[in-house]
Design an enzyme around this catalytic site. Structure first.
Site, PDB file in Angstrom:
ATOM      1  N   LYS A 196     -28.640 -20.682 -40.402  1.00 40.75           N
ATOM      2  CA  LYS A 196     -29.986 -21.306 -40.833  1.00 40.75           C
ATOM      3  C   LYS A 196     -29.576 -22.249 -40.727  1.00 40.75           C
ATOM      4  CE  LYS A 196     -29.735 -20.187 -45.276  1.00 40.75           C
ATOM      5  NZ  LYS A 196     -28.300 -18.767 -44.837  1.00 40.75           N
ATOM      6  N   HIS A 245     -22.775 -24.859 -42.906  1.00 37.93           N
ATOM      7  CA  HIS A 245     -23.220 -23.894 -41.942  1.00 37.93           C
ATOM      8  C   HIS A 245     -22.013 -24.709 -40.633  1.00 37.93           C
ATOM      9  CE1 HIS A 245     -26.767 -23.297 -44.001  1.00 37.93           C
ATOM     10  NE2 HIS A 245     -27.166 -24.712 -44.341  1.00 37.93           N
ATOM     11  N   ASP A 268     -25.203 -16.798 -44.236  1.00 34.34           N
ATOM     12  CA  ASP A 268     -25.255 -17.046 -42.634  1.00 34.34           C
ATOM     13  C   ASP A 268     -25.397 -16.505 -41.077  1.00 34.34           C
ATOM     14  OD1 ASP A 268     -22.554 -17.567 -43.705  1.00 34.34           O
ATOM     15  OD2 ASP A 268     -22.039 -15.214 -44.296  1.00 34.34           O
TER      16      ASP A 268
HETATM   17  P1  IMP Z   1     -20.389 -17.876 -55.445  1.00 31.87           P
HETATM   18  O1  IMP Z   1     -21.825 -18.818 -54.412  1.00 31.87           O
HETATM   19  O2  IMP Z   1     -19.827 -19.181 -55.226  1.00 31.87           O
HETATM   20  O3  IMP Z   1     -20.569 -18.096 -56.850  1.00 31.87           O
HETATM   21  O4  IMP Z   1     -20.512 -16.731 -54.797  1.00 31.87           O
HETATM   22  C1  IMP Z   1     -21.177 -15.731 -54.794  1.00 31.87           C
HETATM   23  C2  IMP Z   1     -21.419 -14.688 -53.961  1.00 31.87           C
HETATM   24  O5  IMP Z   1     -23.084 -15.403 -52.491  1.00 31.87           O
HETATM   25  C3  IMP Z   1     -20.873 -14.628 -52.708  1.00 31.87           C
HETATM   26  O6  IMP Z   1     -20.284 -13.125 -52.687  1.00 31.87           O
HETATM   27  C4  IMP Z   1     -20.427 -15.106 -51.430  1.00 31.87           C
HETATM   28  O7  IMP Z   1     -19.201 -14.287 -50.446  1.00 31.87           O
HETATM   29  C5  IMP Z   1     -21.959 -15.267 -51.956  1.00 31.87           C
HETATM   30  N1  IMP Z   1     -22.121 -16.834 -51.183  1.00 31.87           N
HETATM   31  C6  IMP Z   1     -22.354 -18.066 -51.730  1.00 31.87           C
HETATM   32  N2  IMP Z   1     -22.300 -18.932 -50.521  1.00 31.87           N
HETATM   33  C7  IMP Z   1     -22.948 -18.088 -48.984  1.00 31.87           C
HETATM   34  C8  IMP Z   1     -23.061 -18.908 -48.004  1.00 31.87           C
HETATM   35  O8  IMP Z   1     -23.655 -19.547 -47.872  1.00 31.87           O
HETATM   36  N3  IMP Z   1     -23.316 -17.625 -47.400  1.00 31.87           N
HETATM   37  C9  IMP Z   1     -22.675 -16.397 -47.081  1.00 31.87           C
HETATM   38  N4  IMP Z   1     -22.321 -16.075 -48.474  1.00 31.87           N
HETATM   39  C10 IMP Z   1     -22.869 -16.157 -49.348  1.00 31.87           C
HETATM   40 MG    MG Z   2     -23.447 -19.999 -43.873  1.00 29.31          MG
END
Ligand code: IMP
Ligand code: MG
Length: 425
Positions: free
Chosen positions: A18, A43, A15
């Site tokens: 990007k 995004h 976040d």
């Molecule tokens: P997952 O990728 O859904 O397995 O989540 C694993 C961790 O990564 C969690 O803390 C999510 O909130 C975080 N996360 C996954 N993708 C993003 C993203 O695009 N932005 C921010 N946090 C993310």
């Molecule tokens: Mg994001």
């Protein structure tokens, strides 16, 4: 920009903005390529008075004549992708097999993965859950590594061989369902779930075809999440299930890079917010849970794009940023959301932790109590388009970040619109 190719990746916990940065530079390049992650990414791009939400579709899709590739290394939820294309099209974006290519090597996220993601989180309980996006990312990557996942190219072949692959996949998943005393999955259900693929087939290409289309073109490699969420080098286990580092392009999409590309020096543009946020559980040394945290959360509209959860907020953490540079080998910085700190009397930067340790990701919260440096706040940077429009205190803040991180800040984002940016490239 003189570089032929650039990698844009996050230096914090995702976040960082990007999407806006990729959208801003996209018109200077021929193609934007995603190389890891899935629709856990979110995004928000504001352009021409419209707000676009992108998840798995690369952020070059709002730029005319830019080719967008969902590359190998990504995991693809085909039901979601159909919806994302539909929503963006309704909003005015033009998406077709001419500007969106999908690698046939992507692994497929199925509903069984999404269910399992939620079940895992529930079983871990409130204190230990990862706080995933519940989009099935982890279970899909697990199946990939365990060699029982389905890839897009599996859907082209004979139905008999697809059925056999699904049998192998369900052998594993039904052991879990049985243990949980839940109804077992049937091959037919998976086949019917996959039938939606027909509308996406024109987008799916083998890698050699994609490489041919991209040959001699200039490319942006668009990372998702950020260094601190990298599966190996982030704050494990509170990480995502892919490698988020820029160097992932060499393992995930080597066939899209020419030998010249590999020899050439890329710009490795690390995107970092002027403060820090994280959504989900795990270490966040500079987190502010009181008035300031709430202020940043409101001012910065810090809600997860994908899950709608409130993001945790805090001051800029130069120690984790130095670590991100060491691991990610970034060469330049895009500093985002500078304007969110406008009007504060004082601002702080974390310049050390009480217990010094080189690899901060193996520390716990008690070992990462921040040591802060205080700087004077500034007036307004909102909508600024050049450095001359900033007062000295704002300039000092940027200078201090450059000195602490040892690489230049070349883009400063000063608002949500695409042209709210100071471009020093
Ligand atoms: P997952 O990728 O859904 O397995 O989540 C694993 C961790 O990564 C969690 O803390 C999510 O909130 C975080 N996360 C996954 N993708 C993003 C993203 O695009 N932005 C921010 N946090 C993310
Ligand atoms: Mg994001």
């Amino acid at each position: 920009m003189k570089e032929k190719n650039v990698i844009v990746a996050g230096m914090q916990w995702g976040d960082e903005g990007k999407g806006k940065i990729v959208d801003y530079i996209a018109s200077k390049f021929d193609a934007v390529i995603r190389f890891q992650g899935g629709n856990n990414a979110g995004h928000t791009v504001y352009k021409n008075d419209k707000c676009y939400k992108l998840s798995i579709i690369p952020s070059g899709v709002l730029t005319t004549n830019t080719i967008n590739v969902i590359g190998a290394g990504c995991v693809l939820d085909i039901v979601h992708l159909n919806n994302e294309i539909e929503e963006l099209t309704k909003n005015g974006a033009v998406i077709s097999p001419d500007n969106l290519l999908i690698s046939s090597k992507c692994n497929i996220i199925l509903s069984i993965h999404k269910n399992l993601d939620c079940i895992h989180e529930e079983l871990r309980g409130i204190d230990d859950k990862i706080g995933t996006t519940c989009k099935g990312i982890g279970p899909c990557y697990e199946d990939k590594v365990a060699r029982r996942g389905l890839k897009l190219y599996d859907l082209y072949g004979e139905t008999a061989s697809l059925k056999k692959k699904i049998d192998i996949l369900l052998m594993h998943h039904n052991i879990i369902m049985k243990g949980l005393e839940k109804p077992l999955y049937k091959v037919e259900d998976i086949i019917s779930e996959l039938s939606i693929i027909s509308s996406l087939l024109p987008y799916i290409k083998d890698n050699d075809k994609i490489a041919e289309i991209l040959s001699n073109r200039s490319m942006i490699f668009e990372g998702s999440q950020g260094v601190m969420l990298d599966n190996d080098h982030g704050t494990y286990p509170f990480v995502t299930s892919s490698n988020t580092l820029p160097n992932g392009i060499f393992t995930n999409i080597p066939d899209l890079l020419s030998s010249d590309d590999i020899k050439n020096d890329y710009m490795k543009l690390g995107v970092i917010k002027a403060y820090t946020t994280r959504v989900g559980s795990g270490l966040l040394p500079t987190e502010e849970t009181g008035i300031l945290g709430n202020y940043l959360q409101k001012q910065g509209n810090e809600f997860g794009t994908v899950s709608g959860r409130k993001r945790r907020c805090g001051w800029f953490d130069a120690v984790s940023a130095q670590y991100a540079i060491k691991i990610g080998k970034f060469s330049h910085i895009a500093l985002t959301k500078m304007d969110i700190l406008d009007g504060l009397d004082k601002v702080k930067i974390c310049i050390g932790y009480k217990d010094k340790c080189d690899d901060i990701t193996i520390n716990d919260a008690s070992e990462t109590i921040p040591i802060y440096e205080e700087l004077d706040g500034w007036g307004a940077t909102h909508h600024a388009k050049s450095l001359d429009q900033l007062d000295n205190n704002a300039k000092n803040y940027i200078k201090r970040i450059e000195v602490l991180l040892g690489i230049p800040v070349v883009l400063i984002s000063t608002g949500q619109e695409n042209n709210d940016i100071i471009d020093l490239i």
